[in-house]
Every structure is written in structure tokens, then in C-alpha cells.
Design a protein around this motif. Structure first.
Motif, mmCIF file in Angstrom:
data_model
loop_
_atom_site.group_PDB
_atom_site.id
_atom_site.type_symbol
_atom_site.label_atom_id
_atom_site.label_comp_id
_atom_site.label_asym_id
_atom_site.label_seq_id
_atom_site.Cartn_x
_atom_site.Cartn_y
_atom_site.Cartn_z
ATOM 1 N N ALA A 30 0.854 -1.188 0.000
ATOM 2 C CA ALA A 30 0.000 0.000 0.000
ATOM 3 C C ALA A 30 0.885 1.232 0.000
ATOM 4 O O ALA A 30 1.831 1.320 0.792
ATOM 5 C CB ALA A 30 -0.925 0.013 1.212
ATOM 6 N N LEU A 31 0.587 2.158 -0.876
ATOM 7 C CA LEU A 31 1.285 3.434 -0.890
ATOM 8 C C LEU A 31 0.595 4.363 0.096
ATOM 9 O O LEU A 31 -0.593 4.683 -0.057
ATOM 10 C CB LEU A 31 1.264 4.038 -2.294
ATOM 11 C CG LEU A 31 1.939 5.402 -2.441
ATOM 12 C CD1 LEU A 31 3.436 5.305 -2.160
ATOM 13 C CD2 LEU A 31 1.691 5.963 -3.845
ATOM 14 N N ALA A 32 1.321 4.758 1.129
ATOM 15 C CA ALA A 32 0.729 5.619 2.162
ATOM 16 C C ALA A 32 0.137 6.874 1.530
ATOM 17 O O ALA A 32 0.780 7.526 0.692
ATOM 18 C CB ALA A 32 1.780 5.984 3.198
ATOM 19 N N GLY A 33 -1.092 7.190 1.908
ATOM 20 C CA GLY A 33 -1.762 8.376 1.388
ATOM 21 C C GLY A 33 -2.577 8.153 0.140
ATOM 22 O O GLY A 33 -3.326 9.040 -0.287
ATOM 23 N N TYR A 34 -2.429 6.952 -0.458
ATOM 24 C CA TYR A 34 -3.251 6.629 -1.634
ATOM 25 C C TYR A 34 -4.516 5.928 -1.148
ATOM 26 O O TYR A 34 -4.449 4.843 -0.562
ATOM 27 C CB TYR A 34 -2.482 5.755 -2.612
ATOM 28 C CG TYR A 34 -3.325 5.241 -3.765
ATOM 29 C CD1 TYR A 34 -4.096 6.110 -4.525
ATOM 30 C CD2 TYR A 34 -3.350 3.896 -4.082
ATOM 31 C CE1 TYR A 34 -4.878 5.654 -5.577
ATOM 32 C CE2 TYR A 34 -4.115 3.422 -5.135
ATOM 33 C CZ TYR A 34 -4.878 4.301 -5.874
ATOM 34 O OH TYR A 34 -5.661 3.846 -6.912
ATOM 35 N N HIS A 35 -5.671 6.524 -1.392
ATOM 36 C CA HIS A 35 -6.938 6.000 -0.881
ATOM 37 C C HIS A 35 -7.879 5.672 -2.038
ATOM 38 O O HIS A 35 -7.981 6.412 -3.021
ATOM 39 C CB HIS A 35 -7.594 7.005 0.064
ATOM 40 C CG HIS A 35 -6.778 7.260 1.303
ATOM 41 N ND1 HIS A 35 -6.676 6.356 2.328
ATOM 42 C CD2 HIS A 35 -5.992 8.319 1.652
ATOM 43 C CE1 HIS A 35 -5.882 6.835 3.279
ATOM 44 N NE2 HIS A 35 -5.453 8.031 2.886
ATOM 45 N N VAL A 58 4.750 7.315 8.456
ATOM 46 C CA VAL A 58 3.297 7.412 8.634
ATOM 47 C C VAL A 58 2.702 6.015 8.798
ATOM 48 O O VAL A 58 2.985 5.112 8.005
ATOM 49 C CB VAL A 58 2.650 8.129 7.432
ATOM 50 C CG1 VAL A 58 1.133 8.112 7.552
ATOM 51 C CG2 VAL A 58 3.172 9.555 7.320
ATOM 52 N N LYS A 59 1.853 5.840 9.796
ATOM 53 C CA LYS A 59 1.184 4.559 10.017
ATOM 54 C C LYS A 59 0.014 4.420 9.041
ATOM 55 O O LYS A 59 -0.858 5.286 8.976
ATOM 56 C CB LYS A 59 0.696 4.445 11.466
ATOM 57 C CG LYS A 59 1.835 4.455 12.481
ATOM 58 C CD LYS A 59 1.299 4.385 13.905
ATOM 59 C CE LYS A 59 2.452 4.346 14.905
ATOM 60 N NZ LYS A 59 3.228 5.610 14.922
ATOM 61 N N LYS A 60 0.001 3.317 8.304
ATOM 62 C CA LYS A 60 -1.090 3.059 7.368
ATOM 63 C C LYS A 60 -2.280 2.460 8.121
ATOM 64 O O LYS A 60 -2.184 2.036 9.269
ATOM 65 C CB LYS A 60 -0.603 2.117 6.270
ATOM 66 C CG LYS A 60 0.635 2.617 5.530
ATOM 67 C CD LYS A 60 1.133 1.596 4.524
ATOM 68 C CE LYS A 60 2.516 1.942 3.999
ATOM 69 N NZ LYS A 60 3.061 0.929 3.074
#
Length: 614
Positions: free
Chosen positions: A522-527, A592-594
Motif C-alpha cells: 500500500a502506498l501511504a496516502g493513496y486511498h 506514517v502509520k497506514k
């Protein structure tokens, strides 16, 4: 099977210049009186290995004179500088040690090959003293020289290297050490040519010279006897001319223990003595005792935890009580800064994140980690799975490859055997079943048991799938204490996260089950929605459904999902989502915690309540 030392000695005799044998590793070497060689080292990039071979590809250090290589650290003998010398360490750039070269110079980011390091130092040898040059790790093959004389050659990028340099130190006190470090990947190496982590090169861990008396305590093991919390058992070994028939005192003042043994002709003495009312080490109460060993003028002090670990049926027993291993996998890398972890601060940060996740257990993958990491785990109360890099497909039928793997395993156990945190020695990861592989791996298992009978032995196995039926029947499992396997339902295997719960497991062995890997990127910040790969929501749903699926396994006693933090991996090329990172971390490369972090954290809170009443 001949020993590695015998193989190297024979090779040396055949070419006329036998290698100097590496001395047995000093137990707790950093606790000695040491001269640190950390800091700036001059370096020369040498992709053609001009400093090692002549133009006919003959090694300079195997020639009749043994001279001519960069390790001579030559200088012109006259002010006119008329001699042809095509290098100069003292005028070359510098790299910081410990540290990989890839992160210190942009042109070295992807470099694989030889780099020469040189460090000058002042040390005047004193009569009646011994001096040992110690490298925490050099990746991968290292040729090491002191004052122009070869000490030896070492293979393996994650285990310590040590040589007795006493007779080679200059009486003037002015000395220099030169290292040829080569991180070239090779098919017959351990690990082999194909890995899923960055191939960092260079001197990646501490370098120092340890000083001892002429006769000194070289090794010891102080642990509880297997399955017996009331008996302290172990050994101590002296080295030096006066090693035979010497008294060695073992003192643990807080536990009221003071015991003296006498060494045999080989300098070794064993002990087995009652040790009642000890405060046992555990993640809930990581008690460490001050242990003192003394013989003659030599004194070694250590902080050691005492605990038992065993299995019974499908249970893991820590100090006789059933436990659940709430774990996470780690690489030896701080994701926030380029390169290998640089010291205790980086390592403590990783373990602090693991504690915040709710872990009582970490898998140090896929190679031996820094000894400092083990000591921090002791202090912070984290159980440890420690591993050698027998990874994916090794040259199973190559004798030298096996000997290399066995040597790395032996050194891993040597450096970690007094660490209470270490409860599992792992002999490999995702190795494909086959007759040659089974012989190779079984030999490693039996070697580990011969070296240490106070830990569990395991490996991260592969599994096989027929539709939604997953079978675990690797014949290596019969040799292991745990049934540990990697599975990637919902990422490399199967469809959407919502389909994961359809899988069921048929596990051949009646042993505790540890899921050594699962996860997804998972790319952090990609929702996006839960069916969109690379999104935090996809990874979150994957974890939610994985935990439902795995909870149905009757013998499940722990897990180490892949992985705590994003890490650099050359094979991960996607220009949007990866950019040279494996993104399976629960914490991003910016810290950053996912969303999946909090899913696993809540599950671990539930398991802590179930097993520990928290």
C-alpha cells in the motif's frame, strides 16, 4: 563433511599462500577495552579490481612477494615522485563507517563490485596483551589487510569478522588497515544472486580493536538448562598459553550465585548448578542479571536474561506458560533515511514501533541482524526469531555453499546464544522442496541443535494450493519445532481481499503454527475502495480478512506479517507505487502509520487479553 576451515586451508595450500585462519569470535566483544575505528575511511572505487589483480588476472597477494596491491598503501619514496603509483588513499574521498556506500554517494547507488577502504590508526602494542581486529559486518566478500599483510578472506555480509593482529602491529604505534569489500551477487553465495532487499555494500557495522590479557575469557554461555527453570547451565572457555587448569569465577550477585570452575586441557569448563527463586525474563518482565566472569586479570561483564522456551503439542511454552507470539517482520534498515540502520538509535526506533503495534515478538529477516538489536530486544522485552540468509534458491549441491551457510549459522548462534530474547533460530526462508535442498536444510537444523539446545529451530516454509485448499506438508517440517510458513492470499495468490476467508488449511504436523509472512503493498496516502490494489484500504481489508482466515487454524500460536516498515528493494520498479521500495510496510517510508497498522494493533490487543489477561 569437512569443515569450512579445512576447505579454506586446503585451498590456500594449493595456491601456495594459506589464508590466516579467523580466530573464534570473542563473546561480548564490545564490552572489552576497545579502540574504535569508526568514522571516516578513505576509499577507492575499483570495478576492474586493479588493486587486487595484475594485468594477467593473477592476485597480487598470491604472488611470490605478496606485494603490488592497493593493500600496500604505497607512497613515493622520493620527493620527485618518479615512481609509477596509480592510487593514493590519503588523497581519496572518504566514506563513513559504519555505513553502506550506496547511500553516501549518488554514483554508488546501484554499484556492485569492489571498493577499497583504508584507515590509519595509532596503537602501540603492550607486552602481555592481545589485540583483535573486529568488524561487525562487511557485505559481502572481504579481504582484510593490516600494515600490508593479509589477515584473511571472509564471505557473508551480516556476520562478524575477527583476527588476532597482535604480531602484526607496528612497534612504532603507526598502523593502517585496508579492506577490499565486494558486494557482487553470486549464484553460489549465501544469499544467492536473487533477493528482495537492497544489496548494500561496504563496512556496515562497527569496527574496533579489542584488547585482552595474554590469557583471556574468549567464550561463555550462561543460560537455564532446557525445560528446567531451577538449573543454571553453561560453559566458559579460556584462550592463551595459560588456559589449562585455571580457575574461573562466575558471579551473579543479585541471584546469590558465586561459583568457581577449573578449565580442562583445552581451556574449557562446564557448570551446572541450582538457581532457585530467579526472576525469569519475559516480555512482561524483561529482567536482566549482571553476570561477571573472571579469571586471573581478565574480567568480562554481561547483562543476561534467564528463561525457558519449549513446545508441547501445539503450544509454545515460555517459562512453562502457553504464549502467543504477537509479531512483525523487520529489515535492518531505517526507512526514514537512506541505507542500513546506522546504530542503536535507528534500531531502538524500529523496536519501539513494534512495541506500539502490540508486539511481544519480532522476526529479524532475512539475515543476521546487528548484535545491538538483540541486546535492545533483551532490554525492551521482545522475543526474537533470528535467521540466516538461506533464501529462495541456493546452490544446494555445492559443498562450499553449504559450508558458507553453516559458518554463518554458527556465527549467528555464537553472537546470540546469551540473549534471552532469541527464542528461534531459523535456517532459511521460502526454499523450494527437493532432495538436495532437504539434505542441505536438514544438515543446518542438526548443526543448530548441536550448537544450542536451549532454543527452538524453524524455517519459513512454502505451501501448496489446490483451489481454496492450502496444504502444508514440506518434509523439512518433520525436523523443525514450529510449523512456520509464508502465505500471500489476496496479494500474490487468489483474488480480492474479501475472498481470503474461503481458504482452509491442511497442516501435516501437530506442532505450533507460526505464520512467518503475509501482507500486501500500500502506498501511504493513496486511498480508494477495498478492491483497488496499492491503496491503504486494500491493505486494510487484506489484513482484516487474513486475521479471520488464520484464526480458524487450531494450532495458530503466532505470526510475523510482512513487514513493519517500507524498505528499499531494487526489484520493486513500479514508477507510481513503488519507486524502489517494497510497500508492504505497516509504516511508510516517511514514518506514517497506514490503516492496516491499526487493524493488527487491535487484533494483538485481543490476543494479549486472551493469553495474558491484559
Amino acid at each position: 563433511m569437512p569443515t569450512l576451515a579445512a576447505v579454506l586451508l586446503l585451498a590456500g595450500l594449493l595456491i601456495g599462500r594459506p589464508l590466516r585462519a579467523q580466530t573464534s569470535l570473542l563473546q561480548n566483544a564490545p564490552a572489552r577495552q576497545v579502540l574504535s575505528l569508526n568514522g571516516s575511511w578513505n576509499y577507492i572505487i575499483d570495478p576492474y579490481e586493479n588493486g587486487f589483480y595484475d594485468y594477467r588476472r593473477q592476485a597480487f597477494d598470491q604472488s611470490a612477494t605478496g606485494r603490488g596491491g592497493y593493500y600496500d598503501n604505497q607512497k613515493p619514496s622520493s620527493r620527485q615522485e618518479t615512481e609509477l603509483i596509480e592510487y593514493d588513499f590519503d588523497k581519496s574521498a572518504t566514506l563513513q563507517v559504519p555505513g553502506d556506500w550506496n547511500s553516501q554517494d549518488p554514483k554508488l547507488l546501484y554499484y556492485e563490485g569492489t571498493i577499497w577502504y583504508k584507515k590509519s590508526f595509532t596503537l602501540a602494542p603492550q607486552a602481555g596483551r592481545r589485540y583483535f581486529l573486529y568488524f561487525g559486518a562487511i557485505n559481502y566478500e572481504a579481504h582484510i589487510y593490516l600494515n600490508g599483510r593479509k589477515l584473511g578472506r571472509h564471505q557473508g555480509g551480516f556476520t562478524p569478522i575477527q583476527y588476532d593482529i597482535t604480531p602484526l602491529l607496528s612497534p612504532t604505534g603507526e598502523n593502517f588497515v585496508v579492506v577490499k569489500a565486494d558486494n557482487t551477487r553470486r549464484p553460489d553465495a549465501v544469499p544467492t544472486i536473487n533477493t528482495d532487499w537492497w544489496n548494500y555494500g561496504g563496512i556496515t557495522r562497527d569496527v574496533f580493536i579489542a584488547e585482552t590479557p595474554a590469557t583471556f575469557i574468549s567464550d561463555y554461555k550462561v543460560q537455564l538448562a532446557p525445560n528446567d527453570p531451577n538449573t543454571l547451565a553453561g560453559y566458559v572457555r579460556l584462550e592463551g598459553e595459560g588456559k589449562a587448569g585455571q580457575p574461573v569465577a562466575l558471579t551473579i550477585a543479585e541471584a546469590g550465585i558465586k561459583h568457581t570452575v577449573k578449565t580442562d586441557a583445552q581451556g574449557r569448563a562446564t557448570f551446572r548448578l541450582p538457581a532457585r527463586k530467579l526472576r525469569l525474563w519475559s516480555p512482561q518482565s524483561p529482567t536482566l542479571y549482571a553476570v561477571r566472569l573472571s579469571s586471573g586479570s581478565d574480567v568480562v561483564q554481561d547483562r543476561i536474561g534467564l528463561r525457558t522456551i519449549a513446545t508441547r503439542g501445539q503450544d509454545i511454552l515460555l517459562n512453562g506458560r502457553s504464549t502467543y507470539l504477537r509479531g512483525i517482520s523487520l529489515h535492518d534498515e531505517n526507512p526514514l533515511i537512506p541505507g542500513r540502520a546506522r546504530g542503536a538509535g535507528d534500531l531502538r526506533m524500529l523496536l519501539t514501533w513494534a512495541k506500539e503495534l502490540g508486539c511481544n515478538y519480532v522476526r529479524l529477516a532475512h539475515y543476521p541482524h546487528n548484535e545491538t538489536m538483540l541486546r535492545l530486544a533483551d532490554e525492551m522485552g521482545l522475543l526474537v526469531w533470528a535467521e540466516v540468509p538461506v533464501y529462495w534458491t541456493i546452490a544446494w549441491e555445492n559443498l562450499a555453499t553449504y559450508q558458507n551457510a553453516e559458518a554463518q549459522l554458527s556465527d549467528l548462534i555464537a553472537t546470540g546464544k546469551n540473549r534471552a530474547s532469541v527464542v528461534v533460530w531459523s535456517v532459511g526462508n521460502e526454499t523450494p522442496p527437493g532432495e538436495a535442498r532437504l539434505k542441505f536444510m536438514t544438515s543446518l537444523v542438526r548443526k543448530a541443535r548441536a550448537l544450542d539446545d536451549t532454543r527452538l529451530i524453524s524455517a519459513a516454509l512454502e505451501l501448496h494450493r489446490d483451489g481454496y485448499q492450502v496444504t502444508v506438508d514440506d518434509p523439512l517440517g518433520a525436523e523443525l519445532d514450529l510449523t512456520s510458513f509464508n502465505e500471500y492470499m489476496g496479494w500474490y495468490v487468489g483474488g480480492k481481499p474479501s475472498e481470503i476467508t474461503q481458504y482452509t488449511f491442511a497442516i501435516k504436523y501437530n506442532k505450533p503454527v507460526i505464520i512467518s509472512e503475509f501482507g500486501g503493498d500500500a502506498l501511504a496516502g493513496y486511498h480508494a475502495d477495498a478492491d483497488t490494489r496499492w491503496s491503504e484500504e486494500y491493505q486494510e481489508a487484506l489484513y482484516q480478512n487474513q486475521l479471520k482466515m488464520l484464526s480458524a487454524i487450531a494450532g495458530l500460536r503466532g505470526m510475523t506479517p510482512w513487514i513493519l516498515a517500507d524498505f528499499r528493494a531494487t526489484r520493486r520498479q513500479h514508477p507510481v507505487y513503488q519507486n524502489g521500495f517494497n510497500r508492504k510496510g505497516l509504516i511508510s517510508s516517511s514514518g506514517v502509520k497506514k490503516k492496516a497498522f491499526f487493524v493488527l494493533q487491535e487484533y494483538y490487543r485481543q490476543m494479549a487479553r486472551q493469553y495474558e489477561g491484559k
